[in-house]
Design a protein around this motif. Structure first.
Motif, PDB file in Angstrom:
ATOM      1  N   LEU A   1      23.367 -71.531 -87.642  1.00  0.00           N
ATOM      2  CA  LEU A   1      22.413 -70.521 -88.110  1.00  0.00           C
ATOM      3  C   LEU A   1      23.028 -69.649 -89.207  1.00  0.00           C
ATOM      4  CD1 LEU A   1      20.582 -69.369 -84.850  1.00  0.00           C
ATOM      5  CD2 LEU A   1      20.028 -71.247 -86.413  1.00  0.00           C
ATOM      6  N   ALA A   2      24.302 -69.307 -89.039  1.00  0.00           N
ATOM      7  CA  ALA A   2      24.960 -68.467 -90.046  1.00  0.00           C
ATOM      8  C   ALA A   2      25.022 -69.187 -91.394  1.00  0.00           C
ATOM      9  CB  ALA A   2      26.357 -68.086 -89.569  1.00  0.00           C
ATOM     10  N   ILE A   3      25.427 -70.445 -91.364  1.00  0.00           N
ATOM     11  CA  ILE A   3      25.533 -71.204 -92.625  1.00  0.00           C
ATOM     12  C   ILE A   3      24.158 -71.343 -93.275  1.00  0.00           C
ATOM     13  CG2 ILE A   3      26.020 -73.487 -93.595  1.00  0.00           C
ATOM     14  CD1 ILE A   3      28.296 -73.697 -91.455  1.00  0.00           C
ATOM     15  N   ASP A   4      23.181 -71.795 -92.479  1.00  0.00           N
ATOM     16  CA  ASP A   4      21.849 -72.012 -93.057  1.00  0.00           C
ATOM     17  C   ASP A   4      21.188 -70.704 -93.499  1.00  0.00           C
ATOM     18  OD1 ASP A   4      22.103 -74.713 -92.762  1.00  0.00           O
ATOM     19  OD2 ASP A   4      20.533 -74.932 -91.248  1.00  0.00           O
ATOM     20  N   SER A   5      21.521 -69.603 -92.842  1.00  0.00           N
ATOM     21  CA  SER A   5      20.886 -68.336 -93.212  1.00  0.00           C
ATOM     22  C   SER A   5      21.292 -67.879 -94.604  1.00  0.00           C
ATOM     23  CB  SER A   5      21.220 -67.244 -92.194  1.00  0.00           C
ATOM     24  OG  SER A   5      22.565 -66.834 -92.327  1.00  0.00           O
ATOM     25  N   LEU A   6      22.441 -68.352 -95.078  1.00  0.00           N
ATOM     26  CA  LEU A   6      22.905 -67.961 -96.406  1.00  0.00           C
ATOM     27  C   LEU A   6      22.301 -68.814 -97.515  1.00  0.00           C
ATOM     28  CD1 LEU A   6      26.672 -67.435 -95.532  1.00  0.00           C
ATOM     29  CD2 LEU A   6      24.904 -65.689 -95.775  1.00  0.00           C
ATOM     30  N   SER A   7      21.678 -69.920 -97.144  1.00  0.00           N
ATOM     31  CA  SER A   7      21.123 -70.850 -98.135  1.00  0.00           C
ATOM     32  C   SER A   7      19.863 -70.268 -98.774  1.00  0.00           C
ATOM     33  CB  SER A   7      20.790 -72.180 -97.466  1.00  0.00           C
ATOM     34  OG  SER A   7      19.637 -72.027 -96.665  1.00  0.00           O
ATOM     35  N   PRO A   8      19.422 -70.848 -99.874  1.00  0.00           N
ATOM     36  CA  PRO A   8      18.205 -70.331-100.524  1.00  0.00           C
ATOM     37  C   PRO A   8      16.984 -70.313 -99.606  1.00  0.00           C
ATOM     38  CG  PRO A   8      19.386 -71.785-102.013  1.00  0.00           C
ATOM     39  CD  PRO A   8      20.074 -71.889-100.674  1.00  0.00           C
ATOM     40  N   LYS A   9      16.859 -71.278 -98.711  1.00  0.00           N
ATOM     41  CA  LYS A   9      15.702 -71.300 -97.820  1.00  0.00           C
ATOM     42  C   LYS A   9      15.848 -70.306 -96.674  1.00  0.00           C
ATOM     43  CE  LYS A   9      12.571 -74.471 -95.527  1.00  0.00           C
ATOM     44  NZ  LYS A   9      12.205 -75.861 -95.301  1.00  0.00           N
ATOM     45  N   GLY A  10      17.093 -69.997 -96.280  1.00  0.00           N
ATOM     46  CA  GLY A  10      17.345 -69.043 -95.214  1.00  0.00           C
ATOM     47  C   GLY A  10      16.834 -69.520 -93.867  1.00  0.00           C
TER      48      GLY A  10
ATOM     49  N   TRP B   1      13.641 -63.479 -96.704  1.00  0.00           N
ATOM     50  CA  TRP B   1      14.856 -62.998 -97.338  1.00  0.00           C
ATOM     51  C   TRP B   1      15.978 -64.019 -97.197  1.00  0.00           C
ATOM     52  CZ3 TRP B   1      19.896 -62.186 -96.001  1.00  0.00           C
ATOM     53  CH2 TRP B   1      20.673 -61.522 -96.971  1.00  0.00           C
ATOM     54  N   SER B   2      16.769 -64.148 -98.246  1.00  0.00           N
ATOM     55  CA  SER B   2      17.945 -65.005 -98.229  1.00  0.00           C
ATOM     56  C   SER B   2      18.843 -64.604 -99.379  1.00  0.00           C
ATOM     57  CB  SER B   2      17.532 -66.466 -98.397  1.00  0.00           C
ATOM     58  OG  SER B   2      18.630 -67.231 -98.826  1.00  0.00           O
ATOM     59  N   PRO B   3      20.168 -64.661 -99.185  1.00  0.00           N
ATOM     60  CA  PRO B   3      21.061 -64.393-100.317  1.00  0.00           C
ATOM     61  C   PRO B   3      21.063 -65.524-101.329  1.00  0.00           C
ATOM     62  CG  PRO B   3      22.344 -64.938 -98.383  1.00  0.00           C
ATOM     63  CD  PRO B   3      20.900 -64.859 -97.944  1.00  0.00           C
ATOM     64  N   GLY B   4      20.513 -66.679-100.953  1.00  0.00           N
ATOM     65  CA  GLY B   4      20.360 -67.775-101.901  1.00  0.00           C
ATOM     66  C   GLY B   4      21.648 -68.467-102.311  1.00  0.00           C
ATOM     67  N   LEU B   5      22.610 -68.537-101.421  1.00  0.00           N
ATOM     68  CA  LEU B   5      23.871 -69.198-101.744  1.00  0.00           C
ATOM     69  C   LEU B   5      23.758 -70.706-101.541  1.00  0.00           C
ATOM     70  CD1 LEU B   5      26.299 -66.723 -99.945  1.00  0.00           C
ATOM     71  CD2 LEU B   5      25.632 -66.758-102.357  1.00  0.00           C
TER      72      LEU B   5
ATOM     73  N   HIS C   1      25.411 -75.590 -98.985  1.00  0.00           N
ATOM     74  CA  HIS C   1      25.631 -77.029 -98.823  1.00  0.00           C
ATOM     75  C   HIS C   1      25.984 -77.677-100.158  1.00  0.00           C
ATOM     76  CE1 HIS C   1      24.704 -76.988 -94.633  1.00  0.00           C
ATOM     77  NE2 HIS C   1      23.499 -76.518 -94.822  1.00  0.00           N
ATOM     78  N   GLY C   2      26.357 -76.860-101.131  1.00  0.00           N
ATOM     79  CA  GLY C   2      26.823 -77.375-102.411  1.00  0.00           C
ATOM     80  C   GLY C   2      28.296 -77.751-102.322  1.00  0.00           C
ATOM     81  N   PRO C   3      28.833 -78.349-103.388  1.00  0.00           N
ATOM     82  CA  PRO C   3      30.218 -78.838-103.356  1.00  0.00           C
ATOM     83  C   PRO C   3      31.259 -77.748-103.075  1.00  0.00           C
ATOM     84  CG  PRO C   3      29.050 -79.673-105.283  1.00  0.00           C
ATOM     85  CD  PRO C   3      28.151 -78.684-104.621  1.00  0.00           C
ATOM     86  N   THR C   4      31.147 -76.604-103.709  1.00  0.00           N
ATOM     87  CA  THR C   4      32.155 -75.553-103.536  1.00  0.00           C
ATOM     88  C   THR C   4      32.165 -75.026-102.103  1.00  0.00           C
ATOM     89  OG1 THR C   4      31.897 -74.908-105.841  1.00  0.00           O
ATOM     90  CG2 THR C   4      32.958 -73.318-104.384  1.00  0.00           C
ATOM     91  N   ALA C   5      30.987 -74.687-101.583  1.00  0.00           N
ATOM     92  CA  ALA C   5      30.918 -74.164-100.220  1.00  0.00           C
ATOM     93  C   ALA C   5      31.322 -75.229 -99.210  1.00  0.00           C
ATOM     94  CB  ALA C   5      29.510 -73.659 -99.918  1.00  0.00           C
ATOM     95  N   THR C   6      30.976 -76.487 -99.479  1.00  0.00           N
ATOM     96  CA  THR C   6      31.358 -77.564 -98.559  1.00  0.00           C
ATOM     97  C   THR C   6      32.872 -77.703 -98.498  1.00  0.00           C
ATOM     98  OG1 THR C   6      29.269 -78.726 -98.887  1.00  0.00           O
ATOM     99  CG2 THR C   6      31.134 -80.038 -98.093  1.00  0.00           C
ATOM    100  N   VAL C   7      33.518 -77.687 -99.661  1.00  0.00           N
ATOM    101  CA  VAL C   7      34.991 -77.775 -99.682  1.00  0.00           C
ATOM    102  C   VAL C   7      35.593 -76.582 -98.942  1.00  0.00           C
ATOM    103  CG1 VAL C   7      37.026 -77.639-101.192  1.00  0.00           C
ATOM    104  CG2 VAL C   7      35.142 -79.193-101.753  1.00  0.00           C
ATOM    105  N   LEU C   8      35.040 -75.398 -99.162  1.00  0.00           N
ATOM    106  CA  LEU C   8      35.545 -74.204 -98.488  1.00  0.00           C
ATOM    107  C   LEU C   8      35.381 -74.318 -96.968  1.00  0.00           C
ATOM    108  CD1 LEU C   8      36.675 -71.301 -98.709  1.00  0.00           C
ATOM    109  CD2 LEU C   8      34.304 -70.520 -98.848  1.00  0.00           C
ATOM    110  N   LEU C   9      34.190 -74.703 -96.512  1.00  0.00           N
ATOM    111  CA  LEU C   9      33.940 -74.822 -95.069  1.00  0.00           C
ATOM    112  C   LEU C   9      34.813 -75.904 -94.435  1.00  0.00           C
ATOM    113  CD1 LEU C   9      30.063 -74.384 -95.064  1.00  0.00           C
ATOM    114  CD2 LEU C   9      31.731 -72.836 -93.994  1.00  0.00           C
ATOM    115  N   TRP C  10      34.990 -77.025 -95.126  1.00  0.00           N
ATOM    116  CA  TRP C  10      35.836 -78.101 -94.591  1.00  0.00           C
ATOM    117  C   TRP C  10      37.296 -77.661 -94.556  1.00  0.00           C
ATOM    118  CZ3 TRP C  10      34.996 -83.613 -93.641  1.00  0.00           C
ATOM    119  CH2 TRP C  10      33.641 -83.915 -93.464  1.00  0.00           C
ATOM    120  N   THR C  11      37.745 -76.942 -95.579  1.00  0.00           N
ATOM    121  CA  THR C  11      39.138 -76.481 -95.625  1.00  0.00           C
ATOM    122  C   THR C  11      39.424 -75.521 -94.483  1.00  0.00           C
ATOM    123  OG1 THR C  11      39.200 -76.759 -98.029  1.00  0.00           O
ATOM    124  CG2 THR C  11      40.866 -75.309 -97.056  1.00  0.00           C
ATOM    125  N   VAL C  12      38.533 -74.563 -94.284  1.00  0.00           N
ATOM    126  CA  VAL C  12      38.721 -73.600 -93.197  1.00  0.00           C
ATOM    127  C   VAL C  12      38.675 -74.320 -91.844  1.00  0.00           C
ATOM    128  CG1 VAL C  12      37.689 -71.602 -92.027  1.00  0.00           C
ATOM    129  CG2 VAL C  12      37.863 -71.643 -94.528  1.00  0.00           C
TER     130      VAL C  12
END
Ligand SMILES: [Zn+2]
Length: 150
Positions: free
Chosen positions: A96-105, A116-120, A123-134
């Motif tokens: 829910l946290a990840i999806d809530s930040l997406s454009p669709k929220g 409302w959504s921050p519209g990040l 699931h794009g390449p940068t965020a995916t690399v960050l989430l996988w790295t963490v």
């Protein structure tokens, strides 16, 4: 379904599964495979027939805090293990946290409708690399040296 959409969804599902697995393994004594199951659970809404309509649509009822609380309480009522409940909270909550930040929220205030959504591009390449790295970092973290949510 077009190839780009298939690759996008595969990446999104893999990210939710990995993040859920890593969180459950890193912070609970529950079976980390619960992190995969409950990390992916909200996206069961892809299986809803299109004719049913709101709230049984993608990012509908299964992407709400009400759904998450219901699943957590239901799981705890069934197994009576705090580690399992903590695993469900972490895995479902991460989805829910990840999806809530997406454009669709997501619908945080369900049954009220919000848009409302921050519209990040979560699931794009940068965020995916960050989430996988963490997540991989969490999996590599010394398991024996950490406190758990027992
Ligand atoms: Zn989702």
């Amino acid at each position: 379904m077009e190839l780009g959409r298939i690759l996008f969804l595969t990446g999104a599902f893999a990210t939710h599964a990995l993040v859920g697995y890593a969180l459950v393994r890193g912070f609970t004594d529950a079976d980390p495979r619960l992190g995969v199951v409950f990390g992916l659970l909200p996206d069961v809404d892809f299986l809803f027939p299109a004719a049913v309509g709101w709230p049984f649509v993608h990012r509908g009822i299964t992407h709400t805090p009400l759904f998450a609380v219901t699943v957590v309480v239901g799981c705890y009522a069934l197994v009576r293990e705090r580690a399992v409940a903590a695993a469900v909270v972490l895995a479902l909550g991460s989805h829910l946290a990840i999806d809530s930040l997406s454009p669709k929220g997501i619908e945080w205030l369900f049954p009220l409708r919000t848009d409302w959504s921050p519209g990040l591009a979560v699931h794009g390449p940068t965020a995916t690399v960050l989430l996988w790295t963490v997540s991989i970092g969490l999996l590599l973290w010394r398991v024996d040296a950490r406190p758990s949510l027992r």
